[in-house]
Every structure is written in C-alpha cells, then in structure tokens.
Design a protein around this motif. Structure first.
Motif, short mmCIF file in Angstrom:
data_model
loop_
_atom_site.label_atom_id
_atom_site.label_comp_id
_atom_site.label_asym_id
_atom_site.label_seq_id
_atom_site.Cartn_x
_atom_site.Cartn_y
_atom_site.Cartn_z
N ARG A 23 32.08 41.13 35.14
CA ARG A 23 32.38 41.89 36.36
C ARG A 23 31.63 41.26 37.53
N GLN A 30 33.72 43.49 42.58
CA GLN A 30 35.06 44.07 42.62
C GLN A 30 36.04 43.42 41.65
N PHE A 31 35.66 42.31 41.05
CA PHE A 31 36.58 41.60 40.15
C PHE A 31 36.16 41.81 38.70
N TYR A 32 37.13 42.09 37.87
CA TYR A 32 36.84 42.44 36.49
C TYR A 32 37.69 41.55 35.57
N TYR A 33 37.03 40.72 34.82
CA TYR A 33 37.75 39.72 34.00
C TYR A 33 37.54 40.01 32.52
N MET A 65 41.88 37.60 34.93
CA MET A 65 42.18 38.90 35.55
C MET A 65 43.61 38.83 36.07
N ASP A 84 46.45 40.50 38.38
CA ASP A 84 46.59 41.47 39.45
C ASP A 84 47.94 41.26 40.10
N ARG A 126 43.93 35.41 38.04
CA ARG A 126 42.70 34.74 38.50
C ARG A 126 41.87 34.39 37.27
N HIS A 129 33.98 27.89 39.61
CA HIS A 129 35.06 28.73 40.16
C HIS A 129 36.28 27.93 40.58
N CYS A 137 36.85 44.68 49.10
CA CYS A 137 37.28 43.30 48.82
C CYS A 137 36.11 42.33 48.90
N CYS A 148 42.00 46.75 47.18
CA CYS A 148 41.12 45.78 46.52
C CYS A 148 40.40 46.24 45.25
N ASN A 155 41.34 47.43 39.57
CA ASN A 155 40.88 47.36 38.19
C ASN A 155 40.94 48.72 37.50
#
Ligand code: GLA
Length: 506
Positions: free
Chosen positions: A61, A64-67, A85, A87, A92, A111, A242, A272, A276
């Motif tokens: 995590r 805001q991004f959860y993979y 992830m 979306d 991503r 990245h 975001c 944003c 998730n």
C-alpha cells in the motif's frame, strides 16, 4: 547447576536462537516505510508480506495505491516482488527489490523505465496497521436537493495545474490579490480553489487540520472573502487523496461541517483514493453521502465531482447535489491533451444546464506549453461547451495577451449564457469542425475550428450549422469586429490549431 541441567539449558537456548533466526530470516510480516514531508505530514508505505518457501504474496500500500503482489522471486537474502493494481481499464505495476538486513528490510523501488530507483528502509509494523479500510455502509439512493448555486458555469482559479503540491497560504492569497485587481473578478472569475496537498493529520476528535503550509484556514478564507471572492477546497471519499493526503473517508459529515465553519464555498471531491474500496457502481451512493453532508453543513457550497467521467456521472450528478462533474481524465498543458478532451464532448451536451455542468477539466491557458493560438482555441471551445472556466496559471505573472484571453468579455458571455446550453459539433470535414451553441436571446455562437497543423480554408453552408436563412453579418468574438457574411456559405481561413469564433444574431 548440574551438568545435565546445563546441557538442557544449552539445548533450549539453541532452540530459541534457531527459532529466532528462523523468524528473523522470514519476510512474513507487516513492514512500513516512513517518509516525513516538509509540510509536516508523513507518508507511509506498507508491505504486508507472506513468505511461503520461495514465494512471496501479500499487498503493497503506497498511501492511496493498493497493489496485490502478483509476482515474486527470491527470499530474505534477496527478492523481487511486483504489485499489480487494476483500476477501470488501467493496470498499474510497481516492482521492489529487497533483502533482510538485521531487523530491517532494505528496499529498492523500481517504478518504471527512466525513473531513478529509490532506496527505502522498512521496519516491522504491527499486523493490520495500514491495511486498506473496509467499505462504509452505503446510503440508499435519494435525490439531494439542488443548492441553488452555479446557475452559470463556475469561474475562478485552481491551484493544481500550475502549482500542484507547491500550493500554500501565500500562493492562494497572491492568486486572490491578482484576481481581484487584474480585471478577472470583473470578468466573472469568483472562486479561488485550493486543490490537493493542503491536508494535515486529524486531531483526537477526528477533525481535519491543515498542514504546515496553511497555518489558519479560516483566516485565509476571511482574506479571500475580503477581496469579494470565494474560496474552494479539495478532498476525496477515500482514506487518501490522489496525492496521498488525508481524505474524508468516514469523516464526511464532520469535514463538511469543518469546511462550512472555515467559510469554504466550493468543494472538489476526487474519487482517487476511494477506488480501492468501492466499485464504480457504488459511486453514486458515495458521492450522495458528501452531497447530503454539504447540504446539512448550513453553508451553500458548490459541489464539484471529480471522478474522470466514470460511471456515466452526467446521468446522476445532479441527483447527488453535484454542480459540476468531470467528464474526462486529467488535462495537461499540451495541444494533444486539450484538443482530445475538448473535441470529445459533443455527445454530453444534453446533460449540461443551469446548476449542473459537464467539466472537461481546468484551463491550462498561460502555462506555457501551448501557443497563444492553441490557448485561444482552448478558451473558445470551453466557452462553447459551457464548461467551468477555472484558470490554472500563475495569475501574478502572466503576459498581457494571456490576461486578455482569459478576460475576453465576449467569449465569457458565450460560456456564461443564462440558458446554459452546451454547444455541439454540427459539421465536420477532415480536421475542420464547426461547433454551435444556442444562446438565451436566440443568437448562436459558432466556433470554426481547424485541428490540422497547417492553416485551412474552411467553407461551411449555413444550413449545416442549423440556419434556415443565411445571416448577413456576424460578430467575431476575438477581433471584436462585425464581419459581413454574405452568401449561402461561410468561408474563412483558419490557422492551424486555431479558431474563428462568431456570434450570429437571431
Ligand atoms: C486528480 C484530479 C486533478 C487533481 C489531482 C490532485 O488527478 O483529477 O484535477 O485534483 O488529482 O492530486
């Protein structure tokens, strides 16, 4: 101690040491990377890992991004994990290399190509800390009453396009000063909107506090109001925005009351960090929750839905009390981005009207990566679209040409026409298009656009623009002159990426 007892103790100690070293050599656990930012907030990345033999599973995590970890190789002495992830239609990926060194996890974030690898140090965190919180119970759908605002498309300034995370109290005051004194206020620009990155932590009672960049939000709102302007703010229905700042998740009513108490007049509410947690078909209920909260806040607050045109928002935006809703992904300061967004809006025309507007995103005029001809097209197209006109440039340091463009009263009158009808594309030939907007007094604004790189001679027959009778004259809204338009067709030379914008009377 007898010899037997000593031997026994040694065996126990050895067993503990072996067990200890096994535990330490296992990547399983929750790991956190802590990154303090200059604005006083702290960014945390969590790696919730489970090691089973040479396979690592779990989650990553990044605020805001959860993979989900979908690929892995190696173990404690050296491993690679890839998180994925999904979306909407976008997938991503993030990849980390790492190894266990003592009690810490040494990580290298990869990245993507061209992005320098970042070294990080992760410590063990309690299990569950940083896990993505659950879905909140969703309210039954109902209609949120119209707040009576935004009878014409909102006009103002927003910090994001120019400043992104560099926005602070001084920049907002400077924007308000400029807007109040350079003719923009007289031209109709009203809202001074703070976008993402103003948020700090919550206090013990859950009240959101601004971060170090905004020492006193109420004082700032008072200042903007003292200039005869209004002030806007930004949040998300997710736990994070975001840019990874604190969102309104589980604090919707409380935040709406806080905004009202500060004197906020406009909220941009950005999906944003909610992606998730909720599915797209739950979006309406999620946005309704904040719509209700704003309605109950006791202050009229323009409600701007920012969810990139997902879930056919134009069909339910007004139901949740929305005054405007984004119809596309983020604009960039380039001809490709602006023209792709602007010229794709024709089919949404039926959904715009007084109090509720399609929002093809904020203006990039004056940000430097388009020509003045292209910016003129941007302003003309947005006005024909009855789009919100939120300048996104440095209002203190703009050229006279850019200021004149932003404050062109004739063009703004097209945008702000009280009938609130969005224009449509009525004619197309190759890369040339004619867009027409019906105005309240029966006249029409016509934009003849040339999307090609080179200038073009455009000829359009009046009936193709919806005219039964050919008019005799028109007003050119950029040269502010009256032009004779005799004959069955309109003919003009339009520069590459340029426009001729006309007002034709009844
Ligand atoms: C999203 C929005 C932008 C801006 C940023 C801030 O990308 O679409 O307009 O608000 O978030 O993080």
């Amino acid at each position: 101690m007898t010899k037997r007892k000593m031997k026994g103790l040694r065996i126990v100690l050895l067993a503990i040491a072996v067990a200890g070293s096994c535990a330490a050599a296992d990547l399983t656990g929750n790991w956190v990377v802590t990154d303090p930012l200059n604005d006083g907030t702290v960014r945390r990345a969590y790696f919730d890992l489970k090691q089973e033999g040479d396979r690592i599973t779990g989650h990553i995590r990044l605020t805001q991004f959860y993979y989900n970890i979908t690929e892995s190789t190696g173990g404690p002495d050296g491993f690679t994990v890839t998180g994925t992830m999904k979306d909407d239609k976008v997938v991503r990926r993030v990849t980390y290399e790492g190894k266990l060194v003592g009690d810490d996890l040494h990580l290298l974030a990869r990245h993507g190509k061209g992005i320098p690898a970042i070294e990080m140090l992760a410590h063990r965190a309690p299990p569950g800390e940083g896990a993505m919180p659950p879905k909140l119970p969703l309210p039954a759908l109902h209609k949120v009453s119209y707040n009576g605002l935004a009878k014409t498309p909102p006009m103002g300034w927003n910090s994001w396009n120019k400043l992104a995370s560099r926005v602070d109290d001084a920049a907002v005051r400077a924007a308000a000063d400029a807007m109040a004194s350079n003719g923009m206020k007289e031209a109709g620009y009203l809202y001074v909107n703070i976008d993402d990155t103003w948020q700090g932590e919550r206090d013990a009672q859950g009240y959101i506090l601004p971060n170090k960049k905004f020492p006193d939000m109420k004082a700032l709102a008072d200042y903007v109001h003292s200039k005869g302007l209004k002030i806007g703010i930004y949040s998300s229905p997710g736990p994070n925005t975001c840019a990874g700042y604190e969102g309104s998740y589980a604090h919707e009513e409380q935040d709406a009351r806080t905004y009202a108490q500060w004197g906020i007049d406009y909220l941009k509410y950005d999906w944003c960090g909610a992606r998730n947690i909720y599915a797209d078909d739950e979006m309406q209920a999620v946005y309704q929750k904040m719509g209700d909260a704003l309605a109950a806040s006791g202050r009229p607050i323009v409600y701007s839905l920012c969810q990139y045109g997902r879930a056919d928002v134009w069909k339910w935006g007004p139901e949740v009390g929305g005054n405007l809703w984004r119809t596309t992904g983020d604009i960039r300061d380039s001809w490709e981005s602006m023209s792709k967004i602007g010229f794709s809006q024709s089919d949404l025309a039926p959904y715009a009207g007084p109090g509720h507007w399609n929002d093809p995103d904020m203006l990039e005029i004056g940000n430097g990566r388009m020509t003045n001809i292209e910016y003129q097209t941007h302003m003309s197209l947005w006005s024909i679209l009855a789009a919100p006109l939120l300048a996104g440039n440095d209002l203190q340091h703009m050229s006279p040409e850019i200021l004149a463009m932003l404050t062109n009263h004739d063009v703004i009158a097209v945008d702000q026409d009280p009938a609130g009808k969005q224009g449509r594309c009525l004619w197309k030939s190759g890369e040339q298009e004619a867009w027409v907007k019906d105005l309240a007094d029966g006249s029409r604004a016509i934009g003849i656009f040339n999307r090609a790189d080179d200038s073009a001679d455009v000829r359009v027959k009046w009936p193709d623009l919806g005219f039964k009778k050919a008019p005799h004259h028109a007003r050119d809204l950029w040269s502010h002159t009256t032009v004779k338009v005799k004959g069955p067709e309109y003919a003009a030379t339009v520069p590459g990426h340029g426009v001729v914008l006309l007002l034709v009377g009844k």
